[in-house]
Design a protein around this motif. Sequence first.
Motif, PDB file in Angstrom:
ATOM      1  N   ARG A 370     -55.146 -47.894 -53.266  1.00 46.08           N
ATOM      2  CA  ARG A 370     -55.521 -46.286 -52.896  1.00 46.08           C
ATOM      3  C   ARG A 370     -57.335 -46.172 -53.365  1.00 46.08           C
ATOM      4  O   ARG A 370     -57.919 -45.247 -52.796  1.00 46.08           O
ATOM      5  CB  ARG A 370     -54.937 -45.396 -53.597  1.00 46.08           C
ATOM      6  CG  ARG A 370     -53.489 -45.437 -53.139  1.00 46.08           C
ATOM      7  CD  ARG A 370     -52.686 -44.467 -53.896  1.00 46.08           C
ATOM      8  NE  ARG A 370     -52.867 -43.274 -53.789  1.00 46.08           N
ATOM      9  CZ  ARG A 370     -52.047 -42.058 -53.948  1.00 46.08           C
ATOM     10  NH1 ARG A 370     -50.760 -42.456 -54.720  1.00 46.08           N
ATOM     11  NH2 ARG A 370     -52.301 -40.706 -53.986  1.00 46.08           N
ATOM     12  N   ALA A 371     -57.988 -47.418 -53.621  1.00 45.52           N
ATOM     13  CA  ALA A 371     -59.200 -47.453 -53.848  1.00 45.52           C
ATOM     14  C   ALA A 371     -59.920 -47.663 -52.498  1.00 45.52           C
ATOM     15  O   ALA A 371     -59.170 -48.161 -51.535  1.00 45.52           O
ATOM     16  CB  ALA A 371     -59.934 -48.544 -54.732  1.00 45.52           C
ATOM     17  N   GLY A 372     -61.201 -47.503 -52.133  1.00 50.70           N
ATOM     18  CA  GLY A 372     -61.771 -47.901 -50.833  1.00 50.70           C
ATOM     19  C   GLY A 372     -62.938 -46.831 -50.593  1.00 50.70           C
ATOM     20  O   GLY A 372     -62.951 -45.703 -50.990  1.00 50.70           O
ATOM     21  N   ASP A 373     -63.845 -47.351 -49.700  1.00 52.71           N
ATOM     22  CA  ASP A 373     -64.982 -46.777 -49.181  1.00 52.71           C
ATOM     23  C   ASP A 373     -64.392 -46.173 -47.614  1.00 52.71           C
ATOM     24  O   ASP A 373     -64.037 -47.059 -46.846  1.00 52.71           O
ATOM     25  CB  ASP A 373     -66.343 -47.316 -49.061  1.00 52.71           C
ATOM     26  CG  ASP A 373     -67.248 -46.547 -48.534  1.00 52.71           C
ATOM     27  OD1 ASP A 373     -67.405 -45.572 -48.394  1.00 52.71           O
ATOM     28  OD2 ASP A 373     -68.462 -47.357 -48.365  1.00 52.71           O
ATOM     29  N   MET A 374     -64.282 -44.957 -47.338  1.00 51.14           N
ATOM     30  CA  MET A 374     -63.643 -44.522 -46.251  1.00 51.14           C
ATOM     31  C   MET A 374     -64.227 -43.585 -45.435  1.00 51.14           C
ATOM     32  O   MET A 374     -65.323 -42.752 -45.818  1.00 51.14           O
ATOM     33  CB  MET A 374     -62.441 -43.647 -46.722  1.00 51.14           C
ATOM     34  CG  MET A 374     -61.427 -44.455 -47.514  1.00 51.14           C
ATOM     35  SD  MET A 374     -60.707 -45.846 -46.949  1.00 51.14           S
ATOM     36  CE  MET A 374     -59.201 -46.181 -48.322  1.00 51.14           C
ATOM     37  N   GLN A 375     -64.053 -43.563 -44.011  1.00 47.46           N
ATOM     38  CA  GLN A 375     -64.592 -42.592 -43.268  1.00 47.46           C
ATOM     39  C   GLN A 375     -63.198 -41.731 -43.184  1.00 47.46           C
ATOM     40  O   GLN A 375     -62.062 -42.103 -42.744  1.00 47.46           O
ATOM     41  CB  GLN A 375     -64.704 -43.028 -41.922  1.00 47.46           C
ATOM     42  CG  GLN A 375     -65.244 -41.933 -40.852  1.00 47.46           C
ATOM     43  CD  GLN A 375     -65.644 -42.147 -39.194  1.00 47.46           C
ATOM     44  OE1 GLN A 375     -65.504 -43.299 -39.413  1.00 47.46           O
ATOM     45  NE2 GLN A 375     -65.562 -41.353 -38.590  1.00 47.46           N
ATOM     46  N   ASN A 376     -63.302 -40.327 -43.270  1.00 44.10           N
ATOM     47  CA  ASN A 376     -62.494 -39.227 -43.659  1.00 44.10           C
ATOM     48  C   ASN A 376     -61.888 -38.861 -42.425  1.00 44.10           C
ATOM     49  O   ASN A 376     -62.742 -39.037 -41.196  1.00 44.10           O
ATOM     50  CB  ASN A 376     -62.882 -38.231 -44.636  1.00 44.10           C
ATOM     51  CG  ASN A 376     -62.926 -38.745 -46.057  1.00 44.10           C
ATOM     52  OD1 ASN A 376     -62.324 -39.422 -46.583  1.00 44.10           O
ATOM     53  ND2 ASN A 376     -64.260 -38.315 -46.608  1.00 44.10           N
ATOM     54  N   LEU A 377     -60.832 -37.912 -42.213  1.00 45.66           N
ATOM     55  CA  LEU A 377     -60.190 -37.316 -41.033  1.00 45.66           C
ATOM     56  C   LEU A 377     -61.374 -36.463 -40.273  1.00 45.66           C
ATOM     57  O   LEU A 377     -61.673 -36.170 -39.006  1.00 45.66           O
ATOM     58  CB  LEU A 377     -59.120 -36.644 -41.414  1.00 45.66           C
ATOM     59  CG  LEU A 377     -57.955 -37.499 -41.813  1.00 45.66           C
ATOM     60  CD1 LEU A 377     -56.565 -36.566 -42.046  1.00 45.66           C
ATOM     61  CD2 LEU A 377     -57.668 -38.580 -40.777  1.00 45.66           C
ATOM     62  N   ASN A 378     -62.243 -35.905 -41.237  1.00 41.49           N
ATOM     63  CA  ASN A 378     -63.264 -34.727 -40.723  1.00 41.49           C
ATOM     64  C   ASN A 378     -64.586 -35.794 -40.641  1.00 41.49           C
ATOM     65  O   ASN A 378     -65.582 -34.863 -40.183  1.00 41.49           O
ATOM     66  CB  ASN A 378     -63.468 -33.837 -41.553  1.00 41.49           C
ATOM     67  CG  ASN A 378     -63.748 -34.245 -43.247  1.00 41.49           C
ATOM     68  OD1 ASN A 378     -64.453 -35.312 -43.367  1.00 41.49           O
ATOM     69  ND2 ASN A 378     -63.460 -33.427 -44.317  1.00 41.49           N
ATOM     70  N   GLY A 379     -64.720 -36.805 -40.574  1.00 37.93           N
ATOM     71  CA  GLY A 379     -65.896 -37.537 -40.116  1.00 37.93           C
ATOM     72  C   GLY A 379     -66.916 -37.844 -41.417  1.00 37.93           C
ATOM     73  O   GLY A 379     -67.743 -38.490 -41.182  1.00 37.93           O
ATOM     74  N   THR A 380     -66.727 -37.319 -42.175  1.00 36.62           N
ATOM     75  CA  THR A 380     -67.602 -37.528 -43.628  1.00 36.62           C
ATOM     76  C   THR A 380     -67.144 -38.810 -44.091  1.00 36.62           C
ATOM     77  O   THR A 380     -66.028 -39.333 -43.834  1.00 36.62           O
ATOM     78  CB  THR A 380     -67.119 -36.285 -44.619  1.00 36.62           C
ATOM     79  OG1 THR A 380     -65.795 -36.446 -45.230  1.00 36.62           O
ATOM     80  CG2 THR A 380     -67.845 -34.978 -44.185  1.00 36.62           C
ATOM     81  N   GLU A 381     -67.949 -39.295 -44.836  1.00 32.76           N
ATOM     82  CA  GLU A 381     -67.569 -40.543 -45.671  1.00 32.76           C
ATOM     83  C   GLU A 381     -67.576 -40.368 -47.291  1.00 32.76           C
ATOM     84  O   GLU A 381     -68.210 -39.581 -47.849  1.00 32.76           O
ATOM     85  CB  GLU A 381     -68.765 -41.613 -45.547  1.00 32.76           C
ATOM     86  CG  GLU A 381     -68.917 -42.191 -44.096  1.00 32.76           C
ATOM     87  CD  GLU A 381     -70.032 -42.998 -43.839  1.00 32.76           C
ATOM     88  OE1 GLU A 381     -70.638 -43.420 -44.500  1.00 32.76           O
ATOM     89  OE2 GLU A 381     -70.279 -43.235 -42.439  1.00 32.76           O
ATOM     90  N   GLY A 382     -66.580 -40.780 -48.073  1.00 35.91           N
ATOM     91  CA  GLY A 382     -66.263 -40.644 -49.404  1.00 35.91           C
ATOM     92  C   GLY A 382     -65.672 -42.056 -49.866  1.00 35.91           C
ATOM     93  O   GLY A 382     -65.468 -43.110 -49.024  1.00 35.91           O
ATOM     94  N   SER A 383     -65.736 -42.506 -51.336  1.00 35.29           N
ATOM     95  CA  SER A 383     -65.100 -43.231 -51.721  1.00 35.29           C
ATOM     96  C   SER A 383     -64.290 -43.068 -53.038  1.00 35.29           C
ATOM     97  O   SER A 383     -64.492 -42.062 -53.534  1.00 35.29           O
ATOM     98  CB  SER A 383     -65.994 -44.496 -52.110  1.00 35.29           C
ATOM     99  OG  SER A 383     -66.982 -43.873 -53.006  1.00 35.29           O
ATOM    100  N   VAL A 384     -63.344 -43.824 -53.321  1.00 32.17           N
ATOM    101  CA  VAL A 384     -62.695 -44.055 -54.434  1.00 32.17           C
ATOM    102  C   VAL A 384     -62.661 -45.331 -55.351  1.00 32.17           C
ATOM    103  O   VAL A 384     -62.422 -46.326 -54.628  1.00 32.17           O
ATOM    104  CB  VAL A 384     -61.218 -43.447 -54.488  1.00 32.17           C
ATOM    105  CG1 VAL A 384     -60.424 -43.619 -55.710  1.00 32.17           C
ATOM    106  CG2 VAL A 384     -60.999 -42.105 -53.683  1.00 32.17           C
ATOM    107  N   SER A 385     -63.401 -45.257 -56.290  1.00 33.43           N
ATOM    108  CA  SER A 385     -63.581 -46.635 -57.044  1.00 33.43           C
ATOM    109  C   SER A 385     -62.602 -46.481 -58.267  1.00 33.43           C
ATOM    110  O   SER A 385     -62.480 -45.571 -59.044  1.00 33.43           O
ATOM    111  CB  SER A 385     -64.904 -46.703 -57.625  1.00 33.43           C
ATOM    112  OG  SER A 385     -65.892 -46.541 -56.691  1.00 33.43           O
ATOM    113  N   ILE A 386     -61.866 -47.612 -58.564  1.00 31.70           N
ATOM    114  CA  ILE A 386     -60.876 -47.475 -59.721  1.00 31.70           C
ATOM    115  C   ILE A 386     -61.294 -48.659 -60.758  1.00 31.70           C
ATOM    116  O   ILE A 386     -61.294 -49.495 -60.380  1.00 31.70           O
ATOM    117  CB  ILE A 386     -59.433 -47.986 -59.267  1.00 31.70           C
ATOM    118  CG1 ILE A 386     -58.884 -46.722 -58.160  1.00 31.70           C
ATOM    119  CG2 ILE A 386     -58.499 -47.828 -60.230  1.00 31.70           C
ATOM    120  CD1 ILE A 386     -57.585 -46.926 -57.484  1.00 31.70           C
ATOM    121  N   ILE A 387     -61.285 -47.919 -61.744  1.00 37.82           N
ATOM    122  CA  ILE A 387     -61.659 -48.754 -62.981  1.00 37.82           C
ATOM    123  C   ILE A 387     -60.636 -48.862 -63.945  1.00 37.82           C
ATOM    124  O   ILE A 387     -60.499 -47.851 -64.673  1.00 37.82           O
ATOM    125  CB  ILE A 387     -63.065 -48.523 -63.591  1.00 37.82           C
ATOM    126  CG1 ILE A 387     -64.043 -48.854 -62.570  1.00 37.82           C
ATOM    127  CG2 ILE A 387     -63.302 -49.310 -64.859  1.00 37.82           C
ATOM    128  CD1 ILE A 387     -65.454 -48.032 -62.746  1.00 37.82           C
TER     129      ILE A 387
END
Length: 588
Positions: A370-387
Amino acid sequence: MTKTGIIYGVNGPVIYLKGNTGFQMSEMVYVGKERLVGEVISLKKDMTTIQVFEETTGLMPGEVVEATGDAISVTLGPGILHNIFDGIERPLGEIAKQSGKYISRGMSVDALDRQKKWSTHVVVKEGEEVNGGTIIAEVPETESIVHKSMIPPELSGVLAWVAPDGEYTIEEPIVIVRTKDGGEVPVCLAQKWPIRIPRPVEKRYPASKPLLTGQRILDTLFPIAKGGTAAVPGGFGTGKTMTQHQIAKWSNADIIVYIGCGERGNEMTQVLEEFGELTDPRTGNLLMDRTTLIANTSNMPVAAREASIYTGVTLAEYYRDMGYDVAIMADSTSRWAEALRELSGRLEEMPAEEGFPAYLASRLSAFYERAGDMQNLNGTEGSVSIIGAVSPQGGDFSEPVTQNTKRFVRCFWGLDKSLAYARHFPAIHWLTSYSEYLNDLAFWYKEEVSPKFVDDRNQILAILNKESSLMEIVKLIGSDVLPDDQKLVLEIARVVRLGFLQQNAFHPDDTCVPMQKQFLMMEIILYFYQKCRELVAMGMPMSVLKSEDIFEKIISIKYDVPNDQLGMFEDYRKRVDEFYQNVLKKNA
């Protein structure tokens, strides 16, 4: 009509209902007179099995279990940040007001404040077409973060009505969406989402930008990418929690989700108190203004511990959908795996290695996936980094949780007991650690720091590897028999270890170091090594080189050069040249 079942048997946090109850898999239920929260985890023709997220003492056969029709979900909306929840998103502050220090069973508390009015700026207009993820309103959730309320992922249509800017609770409609079939759906500031289902995205990007932590051994030697995964394994007292604290405080993530999964209560108290007092270096506000804590301490029920990491990652995905970079600290996944093992034992499942369930690997992979650097459904870009911290018993990295975690993470920061006991922090050992992100991030280092950065990093690591080989000889026959060029390697490796890898969290300049300073420190160490090698090649003995105090001066650069005065490195380069000339003159 609400579906119900009757308790037939109780086995710790697991309860059994006989007969066909009509419940659904993963459905949330209320158990017994106190309405304890539970989840359906197994369905057979004549038996339903439920895990209860609260203490089951006192439950008896014959009590009623009531279905809700929904999966275990979290409420997503303003009020998540600057808050502390338990494993199933109940706010511990509100629970404390109602029941005191200890959580009473069956506490029914809203996850987010329903009465509080939020200053809302609506960013859409009537008649606009909207899809899942479209941002409809902006709310200043804290002084650091603007909360962007969105259309739920599965909803689309045209806006039939839009509220004016103003003060709204999380349950008041902000827009009404007219769907294709003519139905009208009100959308408010908050929405619900099941914790075990990842929130949908448009696409996943390959790793390209580092998650900068200000910790030299991480940023330079073993970097993690934004949207990456890392494991921090180590025995008791090696500094797992403190490493995660440092990353939470100094990383360039916008939002921190800290999951205390089965850890000691005093550790979570320390996080809460420390983060509540710390000033955020990025914004100047409190660090808690962009942090949310999920506390599921070791004395809380194991079923809630198992759910807590899913709760945390769902909150992280929600903020990612707004276009933020989120970092999750899961401390520790070993305690979570132990909760899985206990539940699996209660369910009488066939155990695999060391008693862990056979599905341990698939559960770990589903979490880290479920981590990843994503393009979201609304066109924005965000990421989840898991440590994720891993606490192998006795510091044994060959146990199943560490080995399985290693399969699914691309960054491994192995903590070493001997380094920790020698007060070398962070106690991440350079020989057992690795990062597979280096090639992905090489272009970023070249463009943003220096084209020489990766080469310098490789040379530093080569010096440390050479030292390791030479130490085997030294242990057998002592260092006196080594030729001077090999003695020089040992001395420069000491400079690297003490002056570069060791970092002081209590020093204002050393606690967090910018990338440019990290690069210049490597440059000066390697330049010094080059000059010393030239002198040794001319026949200068190491005893002559060590008679100068230059080695200690290079080590103390980390303290002596402030982070905002990097021009001072030129003075050190001149000092190395002076040292070179002095040695030549003295021995001419």
